[in-house]
Scaffold this active site. Structure first.
Site, PDB file in Angstrom:
ATOM      1  N   ARG A  85     105.813 -33.093 -25.280  1.00  0.00           N
ATOM      2  CA  ARG A  85     104.517 -32.831 -24.657  1.00  0.00           C
ATOM      3  C   ARG A  85     103.773 -34.087 -24.213  1.00  0.00           C
ATOM      4  O   ARG A  85     103.242 -34.116 -23.107  1.00  0.00           O
ATOM      5  CB  ARG A  85     103.629 -31.965 -25.564  1.00  0.00           C
ATOM      6  CG  ARG A  85     104.237 -30.579 -25.846  1.00  0.00           C
ATOM      7  CD  ARG A  85     103.239 -29.596 -26.411  1.00  0.00           C
ATOM      8  NE  ARG A  85     102.226 -29.242 -25.448  1.00  0.00           N
ATOM      9  CZ  ARG A  85     101.019 -29.744 -25.374  1.00  0.00           C
ATOM     10  NH1 ARG A  85     100.602 -30.602 -26.273  1.00  0.00           N
ATOM     11  NH2 ARG A  85     100.190 -29.383 -24.423  1.00  0.00           N
TER      12      ARG A  85
ATOM     13  N   GLY B 245      98.073 -17.786 -22.910  1.00  0.00           N
ATOM     14  CA  GLY B 245      97.346 -18.887 -22.283  1.00  0.00           C
ATOM     15  C   GLY B 245      96.138 -19.410 -23.016  1.00  0.00           C
ATOM     16  O   GLY B 245      95.552 -20.415 -22.597  1.00  0.00           O
TER      17      GLY B 245
ATOM     18  N   CYS C 212     114.740 -44.936 -24.908  1.00  0.00           N
ATOM     19  CA  CYS C 212     114.656 -45.960 -23.869  1.00  0.00           C
ATOM     20  C   CYS C 212     113.942 -45.451 -22.631  1.00  0.00           C
ATOM     21  O   CYS C 212     114.548 -45.249 -21.575  1.00  0.00           O
ATOM     22  CB  CYS C 212     116.058 -46.433 -23.514  1.00  0.00           C
ATOM     23  SG  CYS C 212     116.928 -46.991 -24.971  1.00  0.00           S
TER      24      CYS C 212
ATOM     25  N   GLU D 273     100.372 -11.742 -24.740  1.00  0.00           N
ATOM     26  CA  GLU D 273     101.539 -12.611 -24.959  1.00  0.00           C
ATOM     27  C   GLU D 273     101.124 -14.002 -25.426  1.00  0.00           C
ATOM     28  O   GLU D 273     101.446 -14.990 -24.776  1.00  0.00           O
ATOM     29  CB  GLU D 273     102.339 -12.761 -23.650  1.00  0.00           C
ATOM     30  CG  GLU D 273     102.818 -11.476 -23.029  1.00  0.00           C
ATOM     31  CD  GLU D 273     103.433 -11.666 -21.638  1.00  0.00           C
ATOM     32  OE1 GLU D 273     104.136 -10.754 -21.194  1.00  0.00           O
ATOM     33  OE2 GLU D 273     103.203 -12.713 -21.016  1.00  0.00           O
TER      34      GLU D 273
ATOM     35  N   ARG E 171     101.066 -20.465 -27.730  1.00  0.00           N
ATOM     36  CA  ARG E 171     100.461 -21.684 -28.271  1.00  0.00           C
ATOM     37  C   ARG E 171      99.387 -21.395 -29.330  1.00  0.00           C
ATOM     38  O   ARG E 171      99.331 -22.058 -30.361  1.00  0.00           O
ATOM     39  CB  ARG E 171      99.812 -22.466 -27.122  1.00  0.00           C
ATOM     40  CG  ARG E 171      99.256 -23.832 -27.495  1.00  0.00           C
ATOM     41  CD  ARG E 171      98.451 -24.419 -26.335  1.00  0.00           C
ATOM     42  NE  ARG E 171      99.160 -24.341 -25.080  1.00  0.00           N
ATOM     43  CZ  ARG E 171     100.009 -25.264 -24.628  1.00  0.00           C
ATOM     44  NH1 ARG E 171     100.202 -26.360 -25.321  1.00  0.00           N
ATOM     45  NH2 ARG E 171     100.615 -25.101 -23.466  1.00  0.00           N
TER      46      ARG E 171
ATOM     47  N   TYR F 103     105.695 -25.516 -28.429  1.00  0.00           N
ATOM     48  CA  TYR F 103     106.294 -26.366 -27.401  1.00  0.00           C
ATOM     49  C   TYR F 103     106.668 -27.736 -27.961  1.00  0.00           C
ATOM     50  O   TYR F 103     106.618 -28.746 -27.267  1.00  0.00           O
ATOM     51  CB  TYR F 103     105.364 -26.460 -26.172  1.00  0.00           C
ATOM     52  CG  TYR F 103     104.965 -25.101 -25.656  1.00  0.00           C
ATOM     53  CD1 TYR F 103     105.898 -24.293 -25.018  1.00  0.00           C
ATOM     54  CD2 TYR F 103     103.683 -24.584 -25.876  1.00  0.00           C
ATOM     55  CE1 TYR F 103     105.563 -23.015 -24.584  1.00  0.00           C
ATOM     56  CE2 TYR F 103     103.336 -23.316 -25.443  1.00  0.00           C
ATOM     57  CZ  TYR F 103     104.281 -22.537 -24.798  1.00  0.00           C
ATOM     58  OH  TYR F 103     103.942 -21.277 -24.379  1.00  0.00           O
TER      59      TYR F 103
HETATM   60  C1  LIG Z   1     104.416 -19.278 -21.556  1.00  0.00           C
HETATM   61  C2  LIG Z   1     103.993 -17.892 -21.339  1.00  0.00           C
HETATM   62  C3  LIG Z   1     103.182 -17.263 -22.290  1.00  0.00           C
HETATM   63  C4  LIG Z   1     102.604 -17.976 -23.491  1.00  0.00           C
HETATM   64  O1  LIG Z   1     101.644 -18.891 -23.095  1.00  0.00           O
HETATM   65  P1  LIG Z   1     100.745 -19.641 -24.211  1.00  0.00           P
HETATM   66  O2  LIG Z   1      99.919 -20.564 -23.409  1.00  0.00           O
HETATM   67  O3  LIG Z   1     101.678 -20.349 -25.108  1.00  0.00           O
HETATM   68  O4  LIG Z   1      99.949 -18.604 -24.904  1.00  0.00           O
HETATM   69  C5  LIG Z   1     102.889 -15.924 -22.088  1.00  0.00           C
HETATM   70  N1  LIG Z   1     103.355 -15.251 -21.012  1.00  0.00           N
HETATM   71  C6  LIG Z   1     104.137 -15.833 -20.072  1.00  0.00           C
HETATM   72  C7  LIG Z   1     104.611 -15.038 -18.928  1.00  0.00           C
HETATM   73  C8  LIG Z   1     104.467 -17.174 -20.204  1.00  0.00           C
HETATM   74  O5  LIG Z   1     105.217 -17.759 -19.266  1.00  0.00           O
END
Ligand SMILES: *Cc1c(COP(=O)(O)O)cnc(C)c1O
Length: 424
Positions: free
Chosen positions: A316, A243, A348, A277, A280, A377
């Site tokens: 996006r 995130g 279109c 995790e 981005r 993304y």
């Molecule tokens: C999408 C997602 C991420 C990655 O999020 P980023 O904003 O790209 O870092 C990590 N964990 C879970 C569960 C996600 O759905």
């Protein structure tokens, strides 16, 4: 540190003028910088090594951000694991050399076949998003005589203050289990055969530019771990999700060292293995989408730059109203005349717009443009809408570049269509 910028008037990725890639592979084309990817991953790794030892954390790259095998492999070689959200991604991650013990499986709608693969492969952790899913995991694992290591993904009801479509941690979202309901679910998990409910997972959204929501969510997770342990659960893993945001326009992304300091202060006292995790913040600023300016259309009220990339290639802007800077690959002289343009694609749909009312140097058809920060993304969300083939992808490393995904041919796009006999 940035590996994309102008040198001698030409936009370069590392030591390759982007123009060369367009000449070789045509446009539109995705280009990624190996050094930038490595640098972004290293930033996390260094920050985590600064607060704990290597055996106490796993950085599982969120493959959905950019699931090209070459990119997963590059990160895997640096020590990354993988966060996957489908069997397709799990398969890619295995093919890219990621070990099962470095893989977490997330997502609200994992099906039985996908769960079976995860359980048979003994992956590090399955993140459970609902009670019925948990029951199914238990049933499959029991039948296979396995113990599935699970974390329950809790919803801490923290507003990530990001775009509505990428907020996941408030009680109105489909994601996770209400943190207040979690203790009862862990009690149930413990009673089911086939489950080792030893983790807690959280992920509150994407493109967060402020650390405060992370801090709040981490605190709620830490409290939950304490509660669960008091009830006799063994909790040895905390998965903090991804995130962390990046700069698209003028955002200041969180400092990863400060993010790690939150983990040190709030999570490490629990003495748990930490899973991160990030998606981005690893891939986003490492990629660009090169596109050719085809036409300049002068409408009554507006001037349009019609480029050969479209919303199917990069969703996006149309999906999240996202802004991506667009730079000409030939640097404009500082005193160049400035013109307002909308940058639009050929699809279109009115929403096939990359930039509305952007200010650019005066453009000529044929110009090569670079849609910046498209590494996450971008390609992974692309589609065949308007029967447009998926794009080639190129990985740049220093002064060399390699094709890491072939562009589709139109024959590939239509190959799966079947005409029923009665129509022939
Ligand atoms: C999408 C997602 C991420 C990655 O999020 P980023 O904003 O790209 O870092 C990590 N964990 C879970 C569960 C996600 O759905």
């Amino acid at each position: 540190m940035s590996f994309i910028g102008y040198k001698n008037g030409k936009l370069h990725m590392e030591n390759v003028p982007l123009e060369q890639i367009a000449e070789k592979h045509g446009t539109p084309v995705y280009c990624y910088s190996a050094e930038q990817l490595a640098d972004n991953f290293h930033t996390y790794q260094k920050a985590m090594r600064g607060i704990t030892s290597d055996d106490k954390f796993t950085i599982c790259y969120a493959c959905k951000a950019n699931s090209n095998q070459a990119i997963i492999r590059l990160l895997g070689r640096m020590g990354a694991g993988a966060d996957v959200v489908s069997y397709g991604e799990m398969y890619r991650a295995f093919k890219a050399g990621i070990k099962a013990k470095k893989m977490v499986f997330a997502g609200v709608g994992k099906n039985e076949a996908e769960l079976l693969k995860a359980i048979k492969n003994d992956i590090l952790q399955i993140n459970v998003e609902s009670e019925p899913e948990m029951n199914l995991i238990a049933a499959i694992a029991h039948k296979e005589s396995k113990q599935a290591t699970i974390a329950i993904r809790v919803n801490p009801d923290v507003d990530a203050k990001t775009h509505a479509k990428i907020t996941t941690g408030t009680s109105e979202n489909k994601f996770g289990i209400d943190i207040k309901a979690a203790p009862a679910l862990y009690a149930k998990a413990k009673s089911l055969p086939g489950l080792s409910p030893t983790g807690v997972a959280v992920h509150i959204g994407s493109q967060l530019t402020d650390l405060a929501p992370f801090e709040e969510a981490f605190k709620r997770v830490a409290e939950l771990v304490t509660t669960l342990r008091a009830q006799g659960n063994t909790i040895n893993t905390v998965d903090l999700g991804g995130g962390v945001g990046i700069t698209y326009k003028d955002e200041t992304p969180p400092d990863i060292t400060k993010y790690a300091a939150l983990i040190r202060d709030i999570i490490l006292p629990l003495n748990v293995h930490v899973i991160l995790e990030p998606g981005r913040s690893i891939a986003g600023n490492a990629g660009v989408l090169l596109t050719r300016l085809m036409y300049i259309k002068e409408g009554q009220a507006k001037k349009f730059l019609i480029v050969d990339a479209a919303m199917n290639d990069m969703m996006r802007p149309s999906m999240y109203d996202a802004y991506h800077p667009i730079l000409p690959c030939n640097e404009a002289p500082p005193k160049a005349e400035k013109v307002q343009y909308d940058v639009v694609g050929p699809v279109c749909e009115s929403s096939d717009t990359f930039i509305t009312d952007g200010t650019f140097p005066k453009m000529e058809p044929g110009a090569l443009l670079s849609i910046m920060a498209s590494g996450a993304y971008g390609a992974s969300m692309s589609s065949n809408y308007n029967s447009r083939p998926l794009l080639p992808e190129v990985l740049v490393s220093d002064d060399q570049f390699d094709l890491i995904r072939k562009g589709q041919k139109i024959e590939d796009v239509i190959a799966a269509d079947i005409i029923p006999e009665w129509l022939t």
